[in-house]
Enzyme design. Sequence first.
Site, PDB file in Angstrom:
ATOM      1  N   CYS A   1      -6.624 -19.675  39.814  1.00 32.42           N
ATOM      2  CA  CYS A   1      -7.500 -18.872  38.948  1.00 32.42           C
ATOM      3  C   CYS A   1      -8.653 -19.672  38.357  1.00 32.42           C
ATOM      4  CB  CYS A   1      -6.689 -18.237  37.831  1.00 32.42           C
ATOM      5  SG  CYS A   1      -5.371 -17.199  38.448  1.00 32.42           S
TER       6      CYS A   1
ATOM      7  N   HIS B   1     -10.986 -16.094  31.868  1.00 26.98           N
ATOM      8  CA  HIS B   1     -10.194 -15.615  33.003  1.00 26.98           C
ATOM      9  C   HIS B   1      -9.419 -14.374  32.560  1.00 26.98           C
ATOM     10  CE1 HIS B   1      -7.529 -15.257  36.282  1.00 26.98           C
ATOM     11  NE2 HIS B   1      -6.486 -15.842  35.711  1.00 26.98           N
TER      12      HIS B   1
ATOM     13  N   ASN C   1      -5.489  -9.226  37.230  1.00 27.58           N
ATOM     14  CA  ASN C   1      -5.830 -10.626  37.470  1.00 27.58           C
ATOM     15  C   ASN C   1      -6.262 -10.782  38.930  1.00 27.58           C
ATOM     16  OD1 ASN C   1      -5.851 -13.378  37.919  1.00 27.58           O
ATOM     17  ND2 ASN C   1      -3.901 -13.778  36.884  1.00 27.58           N
TER      18      ASN C   1
HETATM   19  N1  ACO Z   1       8.145  -3.599  33.441  1.00 27.71           N
HETATM   20  C1  ACO Z   1       9.154  -3.524  32.557  1.00 27.71           C
HETATM   21  N2  ACO Z   1       9.851  -4.600  32.144  1.00 27.71           N
HETATM   22  C2  ACO Z   1       9.506  -5.787  32.671  1.00 27.71           C
HETATM   23  C3  ACO Z   1       8.462  -5.945  33.608  1.00 27.71           C
HETATM   24  C4  ACO Z   1       7.776  -4.777  34.002  1.00 27.71           C
HETATM   25  N3  ACO Z   1       6.767  -4.797  34.878  1.00 27.71           N
HETATM   26  N4  ACO Z   1       8.354  -7.246  33.946  1.00 27.71           N
HETATM   27  C5  ACO Z   1       9.284  -7.913  33.233  1.00 27.71           C
HETATM   28  N5  ACO Z   1       9.989  -7.023  32.467  1.00 27.71           N
HETATM   29  C6  ACO Z   1      11.084  -7.304  31.556  1.00 27.71           C
HETATM   30  C7  ACO Z   1      11.804  -8.597  31.874  1.00 27.71           C
HETATM   31  O1  ACO Z   1      12.781  -8.382  32.866  1.00 27.71           O
HETATM   32  C8  ACO Z   1      12.414  -8.950  30.540  1.00 27.71           C
HETATM   33  O2  ACO Z   1      13.575  -8.169  30.356  1.00 27.71           O
HETATM   34  P1  ACO Z   1      14.858  -8.769  29.589  1.00 27.71           P
HETATM   35  O3  ACO Z   1      14.390  -9.076  28.211  1.00 27.71           O
HETATM   36  O4  ACO Z   1      15.838  -7.671  29.693  1.00 27.71           O
HETATM   37  O5  ACO Z   1      15.210 -10.015  30.359  1.00 27.71           O
HETATM   38  C9  ACO Z   1      11.362  -8.453  29.530  1.00 27.71           C
HETATM   39  O6  ACO Z   1      10.549  -7.495  30.246  1.00 27.71           O
HETATM   40  C10 ACO Z   1      10.471  -9.541  28.970  1.00 27.71           C
HETATM   41  O7  ACO Z   1      10.006 -10.347  30.056  1.00 27.71           O
HETATM   42  P2  ACO Z   1       9.019 -11.548  29.809  1.00 27.71           P
HETATM   43  O8  ACO Z   1       8.735 -12.230  31.113  1.00 27.71           O
HETATM   44  O9  ACO Z   1       9.533 -12.391  28.684  1.00 27.71           O
HETATM   45  O10 ACO Z   1       7.713 -10.765  29.334  1.00 27.71           O
HETATM   46  P3  ACO Z   1       6.381 -11.350  28.735  1.00 27.71           P
HETATM   47  O11 ACO Z   1       6.119 -10.742  27.424  1.00 27.71           O
HETATM   48  O12 ACO Z   1       6.299 -12.843  28.854  1.00 27.71           O
HETATM   49  O13 ACO Z   1       5.290 -10.743  29.723  1.00 27.71           O
HETATM   50  C11 ACO Z   1       3.940 -11.475  31.568  1.00 27.71           C
HETATM   51  C12 ACO Z   1       5.330 -11.081  31.092  1.00 27.71           C
HETATM   52  C13 ACO Z   1       3.026 -10.278  31.408  1.00 27.71           C
HETATM   53  C14 ACO Z   1       4.021 -11.892  33.032  1.00 27.71           C
HETATM   54  C15 ACO Z   1       3.380 -12.657  30.742  1.00 27.71           C
HETATM   55  O14 ACO Z   1       4.364 -13.654  30.630  1.00 27.71           O
HETATM   56  C16 ACO Z   1       2.114 -13.271  31.285  1.00 27.71           C
HETATM   57  O15 ACO Z   1       1.067 -12.678  31.274  1.00 27.71           O
HETATM   58  N6  ACO Z   1       2.161 -14.541  31.720  1.00 27.71           N
HETATM   59  C17 ACO Z   1       0.990 -15.335  32.074  1.00 27.71           C
HETATM   60  C18 ACO Z   1       0.383 -14.978  33.387  1.00 27.71           C
HETATM   61  C19 ACO Z   1      -0.887 -15.812  33.548  1.00 27.71           C
HETATM   62  O16 ACO Z   1      -1.565 -16.166  32.625  1.00 27.71           O
HETATM   63  N7  ACO Z   1      -1.242 -16.200  34.699  1.00 27.71           N
HETATM   64  C20 ACO Z   1      -2.474 -17.022  34.794  1.00 27.71           C
HETATM   65  C21 ACO Z   1      -2.512 -17.783  35.920  1.00 27.71           C
HETATM   66  S1  ACO Z   1      -2.305 -16.766  37.328  1.00 27.71           S
HETATM   67  C22 ACO Z   1      -2.831 -17.690  38.687  1.00 27.71           C
HETATM   68  O17 ACO Z   1      -3.201 -18.832  38.623  1.00 27.71           O
HETATM   69  C23 ACO Z   1      -2.747 -17.039  40.008  1.00 27.71           C
END
Ligand code: ACO
Length: 330
Positions: free
Chosen positions: A117, A254, A284
């Site tokens: 990214c 980003h 993204n």
């Molecule tokens: N729908 C419903 N529930 C979901 C989903 C979904 N799509 N995805 C995950 N969950 C659930 C999980 O299973 C978990 O359930 P549990 O508590 O029963 O275990 C719960 O939601 C919380 O999951 P987390 O992973 O802790 O959720 P979080 O608030 O961290 O959000 C996310 C996840 C959106 C992926 C976030 O962590 C994020 O944006 N991360 C950064 C991504 C990023 O910045 N990438 C940049 C670089 S990308 C590149 O270089 C290509």
Amino acid sequence: MSNKIFASLKSIGAYAPKKILSNKDLEKMVDTSDEWIVQRTGIKERRIALDDELTSDLGVKASKLAIKRAGLKTRDIDAVICATLTPDFLCMPATACIIASKLGIKNVLAFDVSAACSGFIYILYLAKSLIESGVHKNILIVGAEKLSSVLDYTDRSTCILFGDGAGAAIIGTTENKKEAILDIQISADGDYAHLLMTPRSRATYPKDEKILQYLQMAGNEVFKVAVKTLTNDVVEILSKNNMRSSQIDHFIPHQANLRIISAVREKLDFPIEKTVLTVHKYGNTSAASIPMAMNEAYEDKKIKRGDLLLLDAFGGGFTWGSSLIYFGGE
Ligand code: ACO
């Protein structure tokens, strides 16, 4: 004595595939909801390329716009650099070579950069260096991705986040520092490589091992490092250039997650009106994310010549980078 030549961002262009994949569509594919996706990411929909629409095709469409807006012909381009993590081919030929060929650009340097990214900031850095060395005059840089090709549409934790698209820019020359790319800083830390990966190449697994087919991400851990790094990056580049956040006309981060952008924006005290946001429309798009966002602001007539832009990226590797740019285009 001749005047110093600076690199200048002369134009921007972008292309988003027509097909929309909404959160409602994803509800039918995995156990998720529009409400969860919007709350956790700010994403409402993303674009998906057709099966026969390649990363290079998206890049070509964005490039044509950028070349036209710079008032150039393809024969004026003397280098093509593409940032992508979803190249048309694994390793070779480079997607930049294919883009150059499809545009009819011949006999110039063309190569790809892999910085996830942060790819657009990396190629901006290279283009600036090549221009300011005096060797090149008009470089086409392209961030293009077909991320749908590496996503597992049964994995709700990743498939909701990413989309396809491309952004391109022409980096040319100027003698006016107020229309130049003022500064760029980029960096990486491979200790974090395991937190965000695409399929391994044949070189890294025994022939009988099951191939890792799709993008994998430890979202939560990536999130924390992303907020910290994106914030530190801005603090550093502003202080290095003796600037305050109030001097920035457009903050273009980003577009990974609205919560990440909001956390960075609030820490740095950037008003929302000065922050370019497209994550709700495109998700993204990795290396295409910053140029697509920049293009949106340009087409909305928000960006004009001399405006000070601050770009800020973070991605797999981990890689990161930021840039201060006085827009040099029309
Ligand atoms: N729908 C419903 N529930 C979901 C989903 C979904 N799509 N995805 C995950 N969950 C659930 C999980 O299973 C978990 O359930 P549990 O508590 O029963 O275990 C719960 O939601 C919380 O999951 P987390 O992973 O802790 O959720 P979080 O608030 O961290 O959000 C996310 C996840 C959106 C992926 C976030 O962590 C994020 O944006 N991360 C950064 C991504 C990023 O910045 N990438 C940049 C670089 S990308 C590149 O270089 C290509």
